[in-house]
Design a protein around this motif. Sequence first.
Motif, PDB file in Angstrom:
ATOM      1  N   MET A   1     -34.467 104.121  24.017  1.00 52.42           N
ATOM      2  CA  MET A   1     -34.637 102.877  24.735  1.00 52.42           C
ATOM      3  C   MET A   1     -33.462 102.742  25.686  1.00 52.42           C
ATOM      4  N   GLU A   5     -33.183  97.108  28.813  1.00 52.77           N
ATOM      5  CA  GLU A   5     -34.637  96.923  28.753  1.00 52.77           C
ATOM      6  C   GLU A   5     -34.923  95.627  28.014  1.00 52.77           C
ATOM      7  N   ARG A   6     -35.891  94.872  28.491  1.00 55.78           N
ATOM      8  CA  ARG A   6     -36.215  93.582  27.875  1.00 55.78           C
ATOM      9  C   ARG A   6     -37.620  93.575  27.308  1.00 55.78           C
ATOM     10  N   TRP A   7     -37.744  92.908  26.181  1.00 54.66           N
ATOM     11  CA  TRP A   7     -39.021  92.695  25.525  1.00 54.66           C
ATOM     12  C   TRP A   7     -39.142  91.203  25.258  1.00 54.66           C
ATOM     13  N   THR A   8     -40.331  90.674  25.354  1.00 52.92           N
ATOM     14  CA  THR A   8     -40.561  89.271  25.059  1.00 52.92           C
ATOM     15  C   THR A   8     -41.358  89.170  23.770  1.00 52.92           C
ATOM     16  N   VAL A   9     -40.853  88.365  22.830  1.00 52.53           N
ATOM     17  CA  VAL A   9     -41.531  88.168  21.548  1.00 52.53           C
ATOM     18  C   VAL A   9     -41.568  86.677  21.244  1.00 52.53           C
ATOM     19  N   LEU A  25     -41.428  92.029  15.524  1.00 51.89           N
ATOM     20  CA  LEU A  25     -41.194  93.051  16.546  1.00 51.89           C
ATOM     21  C   LEU A  25     -42.382  94.004  16.589  1.00 51.89           C
ATOM     22  N   GLN A  26     -42.823  94.314  17.797  1.00 47.03           N
ATOM     23  CA  GLN A  26     -43.991  95.167  17.998  1.00 47.03           C
ATOM     24  C   GLN A  26     -43.700  96.597  17.544  1.00 47.03           C
ATOM     25  N   ASP A  28     -44.500  99.415  18.859  1.00 43.83           N
ATOM     26  CA  ASP A  28     -44.024 100.314  19.908  1.00 43.83           C
ATOM     27  C   ASP A  28     -42.541 100.076  20.197  1.00 43.83           C
ATOM     28  N   PHE A  29     -42.090  98.828  20.070  1.00 44.67           N
ATOM     29  CA  PHE A  29     -40.664  98.535  20.218  1.00 44.67           C
ATOM     30  C   PHE A  29     -39.875  99.219  19.106  1.00 44.67           C
ATOM     31  N   GLU A  32     -39.711 102.982  19.685  1.00 42.02           N
ATOM     32  CA  GLU A  32     -38.858 103.325  20.824  1.00 42.02           C
ATOM     33  C   GLU A  32     -37.384 103.114  20.492  1.00 42.02           C
ATOM     34  N   ALA A  33     -37.084 102.101  19.685  1.00 39.36           N
ATOM     35  CA  ALA A  33     -35.708 101.789  19.315  1.00 39.36           C
ATOM     36  C   ALA A  33     -35.233 102.603  18.108  1.00 39.36           C
TER      37      ALA A  33
END
Length: 62
Positions: A1, A5-9, A25-26, A28-29, A32-33
């Motif tokens: 990752m 990078e930003r993710w919205t939850v 947390l998804q 795929d997140f 990737e992390a």
Amino acid sequence: MSTGERWTVKSLNAADGSGDVIVELQEDFLAEAGLHLGDELTVEMIDGAVVLKPVRPEETAS
């Protein structure tokens, strides 16, 4: 990752009177992390963003 990078939850009220929230947390997140269910994370607020970092045991020389 990549850094930044930003993710919205969405956060969910734990509804147990603690004032805590649950953040789902998804998958795929997590992949990737390099995270797995049960991993411990630190939470920081940095420049208006919530930053999660995994707590990794320090490697010790044997």
